[in-house]
Motif scaffolding. Structure first.
Motif, PDB file in Angstrom:
ATOM      1  N   VAL A 105       0.461  11.887  -9.693  1.00  0.00           N
ATOM      2  CA  VAL A 105      -0.309  13.118  -9.490  1.00  0.00           C
ATOM      3  C   VAL A 105       0.604  14.329  -9.669  1.00  0.00           C
ATOM      4  O   VAL A 105       0.204  15.333 -10.279  1.00  0.00           O
ATOM      5  CB  VAL A 105      -0.976  13.125  -8.093  1.00  0.00           C
ATOM      6  CG1 VAL A 105      -1.477  14.506  -7.729  1.00  0.00           C
ATOM      7  CG2 VAL A 105      -2.120  12.132  -8.058  1.00  0.00           C
ATOM      8  N   ALA A 106       1.832  14.240  -9.186  1.00  0.00           N
ATOM      9  CA  ALA A 106       2.777  15.341  -9.350  1.00  0.00           C
ATOM     10  C   ALA A 106       3.103  15.539 -10.829  1.00  0.00           C
ATOM     11  O   ALA A 106       3.314  16.669 -11.280  1.00  0.00           O
ATOM     12  CB  ALA A 106       4.052  15.069  -8.559  1.00  0.00           C
ATOM     13  N   THR A 107       3.126  14.463 -11.615  1.00  0.00           N
ATOM     14  CA  THR A 107       3.385  14.556 -13.044  1.00  0.00           C
ATOM     15  C   THR A 107       2.209  15.182 -13.774  1.00  0.00           C
ATOM     16  O   THR A 107       2.382  15.963 -14.707  1.00  0.00           O
ATOM     17  CB  THR A 107       3.667  13.145 -13.628  1.00  0.00           C
ATOM     18  OG1 THR A 107       4.759  12.575 -12.926  1.00  0.00           O
ATOM     19  CG2 THR A 107       3.986  13.206 -15.093  1.00  0.00           C
ATOM     20  N   VAL A 108       1.005  14.869 -13.380  1.00  0.00           N
ATOM     21  CA  VAL A 108      -0.201  15.345 -14.053  1.00  0.00           C
ATOM     22  C   VAL A 108      -0.572  16.760 -13.605  1.00  0.00           C
ATOM     23  O   VAL A 108      -1.263  17.480 -14.328  1.00  0.00           O
ATOM     24  CB  VAL A 108      -1.365  14.359 -13.792  1.00  0.00           C
ATOM     25  CG1 VAL A 108      -2.664  14.875 -14.343  1.00  0.00           C
ATOM     26  CG2 VAL A 108      -1.051  13.007 -14.401  1.00  0.00           C
ATOM     27  N   ASP A 109      -0.109  17.180 -12.467  1.00  0.00           N
ATOM     28  CA  ASP A 109      -0.477  18.484 -11.917  1.00  0.00           C
ATOM     29  C   ASP A 109      -0.176  19.639 -12.868  1.00  0.00           C
ATOM     30  O   ASP A 109      -1.021  20.519 -13.042  1.00  0.00           O
ATOM     31  CB  ASP A 109       0.220  18.679 -10.561  1.00  0.00           C
ATOM     32  CG  ASP A 109      -0.360  19.838  -9.789  1.00  0.00           C
ATOM     33  OD1 ASP A 109      -1.591  20.017  -9.838  1.00  0.00           O
ATOM     34  OD2 ASP A 109       0.418  20.564  -9.132  1.00  0.00           O
ATOM     35  N   PRO A 110       0.995  19.696 -13.541  1.00  0.00           N
ATOM     36  CA  PRO A 110       1.238  20.785 -14.488  1.00  0.00           C
ATOM     37  C   PRO A 110       0.236  20.815 -15.642  1.00  0.00           C
ATOM     38  O   PRO A 110      -0.086  21.884 -16.164  1.00  0.00           O
ATOM     39  CB  PRO A 110       2.657  20.520 -15.008  1.00  0.00           C
ATOM     40  CG  PRO A 110       3.305  19.717 -13.946  1.00  0.00           C
ATOM     41  CD  PRO A 110       2.205  18.897 -13.341  1.00  0.00           C
ATOM     42  N   VAL A 111      -0.271  19.656 -16.035  1.00  0.00           N
ATOM     43  CA  VAL A 111      -1.265  19.607 -17.115  1.00  0.00           C
ATOM     44  C   VAL A 111      -2.523  20.353 -16.679  1.00  0.00           C
ATOM     45  O   VAL A 111      -3.085  21.152 -17.444  1.00  0.00           O
ATOM     46  CB  VAL A 111      -1.587  18.144 -17.496  1.00  0.00           C
ATOM     47  CG1 VAL A 111      -2.741  18.084 -18.477  1.00  0.00           C
ATOM     48  CG2 VAL A 111      -0.357  17.455 -18.058  1.00  0.00           C
ATOM     49  N   PHE A 112      -2.964  20.111 -15.467  1.00  0.00           N
ATOM     50  CA  PHE A 112      -4.158  20.793 -14.974  1.00  0.00           C
ATOM     51  C   PHE A 112      -3.901  22.293 -14.810  1.00  0.00           C
ATOM     52  O   PHE A 112      -4.784  23.111 -15.070  1.00  0.00           O
ATOM     53  CB  PHE A 112      -4.639  20.172 -13.664  1.00  0.00           C
ATOM     54  CG  PHE A 112      -5.274  18.832 -13.845  1.00  0.00           C
ATOM     55  CD1 PHE A 112      -6.492  18.709 -14.485  1.00  0.00           C
ATOM     56  CD2 PHE A 112      -4.644  17.684 -13.391  1.00  0.00           C
ATOM     57  CE1 PHE A 112      -7.081  17.479 -14.667  1.00  0.00           C
ATOM     58  CE2 PHE A 112      -5.224  16.449 -13.570  1.00  0.00           C
ATOM     59  CZ  PHE A 112      -6.444  16.339 -14.210  1.00  0.00           C
ATOM     60  N   THR A 113      -2.690  22.657 -14.416  1.00  0.00           N
ATOM     61  CA  THR A 113      -2.343  24.071 -14.311  1.00  0.00           C
ATOM     62  C   THR A 113      -2.401  24.722 -15.693  1.00  0.00           C
ATOM     63  O   THR A 113      -2.950  25.811 -15.855  1.00  0.00           O
ATOM     64  CB  THR A 113      -0.936  24.230 -13.699  1.00  0.00           C
ATOM     65  OG1 THR A 113      -0.916  23.602 -12.420  1.00  0.00           O
ATOM     66  CG2 THR A 113      -0.555  25.684 -13.555  1.00  0.00           C
ATOM     67  N   VAL A 149       1.236   6.645  -6.829  1.00  0.00           N
ATOM     68  CA  VAL A 149       0.117   7.548  -7.135  1.00  0.00           C
ATOM     69  C   VAL A 149       0.526   8.995  -6.894  1.00  0.00           C
ATOM     70  O   VAL A 149       0.209   9.881  -7.709  1.00  0.00           O
ATOM     71  CB  VAL A 149      -1.127   7.179  -6.295  1.00  0.00           C
ATOM     72  CG1 VAL A 149      -2.184   8.263  -6.366  1.00  0.00           C
ATOM     73  CG2 VAL A 149      -1.700   5.857  -6.764  1.00  0.00           C
ATOM     74  N   ASN A 150       1.228   9.269  -5.816  1.00  0.00           N
ATOM     75  CA  ASN A 150       1.677  10.635  -5.537  1.00  0.00           C
ATOM     76  C   ASN A 150       2.607  11.137  -6.634  1.00  0.00           C
ATOM     77  O   ASN A 150       2.529  12.298  -7.048  1.00  0.00           O
ATOM     78  CB  ASN A 150       2.365  10.722  -4.178  1.00  0.00           C
ATOM     79  CG  ASN A 150       1.382  10.689  -3.028  1.00  0.00           C
ATOM     80  OD1 ASN A 150       0.215  11.012  -3.193  1.00  0.00           O
ATOM     81  ND2 ASN A 150       1.845  10.286  -1.864  1.00  0.00           N
ATOM     82  N   GLY A 151       3.494  10.264  -7.109  1.00  0.00           N
ATOM     83  CA  GLY A 151       4.384  10.639  -8.205  1.00  0.00           C
ATOM     84  C   GLY A 151       3.617  10.947  -9.471  1.00  0.00           C
ATOM     85  O   GLY A 151       3.912  11.918 -10.181  1.00  0.00           O
ATOM     86  N   THR A 195       0.828  -1.206   0.000  1.00  0.00           N
ATOM     87  CA  THR A 195       0.000   0.000   0.000  1.00  0.00           C
ATOM     88  C   THR A 195       0.860   1.252   0.000  1.00  0.00           C
ATOM     89  O   THR A 195       0.576   2.207  -0.721  1.00  0.00           O
ATOM     90  CB  THR A 195      -0.933   0.003   1.227  1.00  0.00           C
ATOM     91  OG1 THR A 195      -1.739  -1.176   1.209  1.00  0.00           O
ATOM     92  CG2 THR A 195      -1.830   1.217   1.244  1.00  0.00           C
ATOM     93  N   ASN A 196       1.924   1.255   0.784  1.00  0.00           N
ATOM     94  CA  ASN A 196       2.817   2.405   0.813  1.00  0.00           C
ATOM     95  C   ASN A 196       3.485   2.618  -0.545  1.00  0.00           C
ATOM     96  O   ASN A 196       3.617   3.748  -1.018  1.00  0.00           O
ATOM     97  CB  ASN A 196       3.869   2.252   1.911  1.00  0.00           C
ATOM     98  CG  ASN A 196       3.287   2.457   3.290  1.00  0.00           C
ATOM     99  OD1 ASN A 196       2.264   3.100   3.458  1.00  0.00           O
ATOM    100  ND2 ASN A 196       3.942   1.899   4.295  1.00  0.00           N
ATOM    101  N   THR A 197       3.907   1.523  -1.179  1.00  0.00           N
ATOM    102  CA  THR A 197       4.516   1.618  -2.504  1.00  0.00           C
ATOM    103  C   THR A 197       3.520   2.171  -3.511  1.00  0.00           C
ATOM    104  O   THR A 197       3.848   3.053  -4.319  1.00  0.00           O
ATOM    105  CB  THR A 197       5.013   0.225  -2.963  1.00  0.00           C
ATOM    106  OG1 THR A 197       5.908  -0.293  -1.975  1.00  0.00           O
ATOM    107  CG2 THR A 197       5.700   0.306  -4.300  1.00  0.00           C
ATOM    108  N   LEU A 198       2.304   1.675  -3.473  1.00  0.00           N
ATOM    109  CA  LEU A 198       1.259   2.148  -4.384  1.00  0.00           C
ATOM    110  C   LEU A 198       0.960   3.622  -4.146  1.00  0.00           C
ATOM    111  O   LEU A 198       0.793   4.394  -5.096  1.00  0.00           O
ATOM    112  CB  LEU A 198       0.001   1.303  -4.203  1.00  0.00           C
ATOM    113  CG  LEU A 198      -1.187   1.650  -5.094  1.00  0.00           C
ATOM    114  CD1 LEU A 198      -0.830   1.425  -6.549  1.00  0.00           C
ATOM    115  CD2 LEU A 198      -2.391   0.804  -4.709  1.00  0.00           C
ATOM    116  N   LEU A 199       0.901   4.030  -2.896  1.00  0.00           N
ATOM    117  CA  LEU A 199       0.639   5.422  -2.566  1.00  0.00           C
ATOM    118  C   LEU A 199       1.753   6.331  -3.086  1.00  0.00           C
ATOM    119  O   LEU A 199       1.485   7.408  -3.618  1.00  0.00           O
ATOM    120  CB  LEU A 199       0.467   5.589  -1.055  1.00  0.00           C
ATOM    121  CG  LEU A 199       0.063   6.967  -0.560  1.00  0.00           C
ATOM    122  CD1 LEU A 199      -1.279   7.378  -1.155  1.00  0.00           C
ATOM    123  CD2 LEU A 199      -0.003   6.990   0.945  1.00  0.00           C
TER     124      LEU A 199
END
Length: 141
Positions: free
Chosen positions: A79-87, A75-77, A68-72
């Motif tokens: 989300v950080a990659t996709v965040d500039p797209v939303f910006t 996912v956080n990585g 679960t920690n590895t998966l989290l």
């Protein structure tokens, strides 16, 4: 029988009653202990099984938490990659809104200029018409 003997007899009878009561209570306790003994044995056996299974379960839970920690982290990585797209999408939306506002302003200016231009064109046409009318009336004279 003297008063002292009567008191001794009453004390002896009272002692006998107390002894019998203790005997009855002891017998009841003995019977209860015999009934509880199998239950306690069963509880000990069940606790032994639970303790054995608890070790296995604990090991499995540790593995699951690690996954679960590895998966989290994954996912956080992402989300950080996709965040500039939303910006960028948000900034694009603002740019489109600004473009719409500029287009509306330009349309309003063009319409206002056209209205003024129509008015001046009508005025010119009117002047030309009057000047032609004057020329025609002078030429008839």
């Amino acid at each position: 029988m003297t008063l002292g003997q009567v008191a001794g007899l009453i004390a002896a009878i009272a002692f006998l009653i107390i002894a019998l009561a203790v005997l009855v209570v002891g017998w009841q306790i003995s019977r209860t202990i015999k009934e509880v003994k199998p239950t306690v044995s069963e509880a000990r056996r069940t606790l032994g099984v639970v303790n054995d299974e608890l070790g296995t379960l604990t090991h499995e839970v540790e593995g699951l938490l690690t996954k679960t920690n590895t998966l989290l982290e994954d996912v956080n990585g992402k989300v950080a990659t996709v965040d500039p797209v939303f910006t960028a999408m948000g900034e694009l939306g603002e740019s489109v809104s600004d473009l719409n506002t500029a287009a509306r302003d330009m349309t309003t200016r063009i319409n206002d200029a056209a209205a003024v231009s129509k008015g001046s064109t009508v005025l010119r046409a009117g002047k030309t018409a009057f000047s032609l009318l004057r020329k025609l009336s002078k030429s008839k004279d």
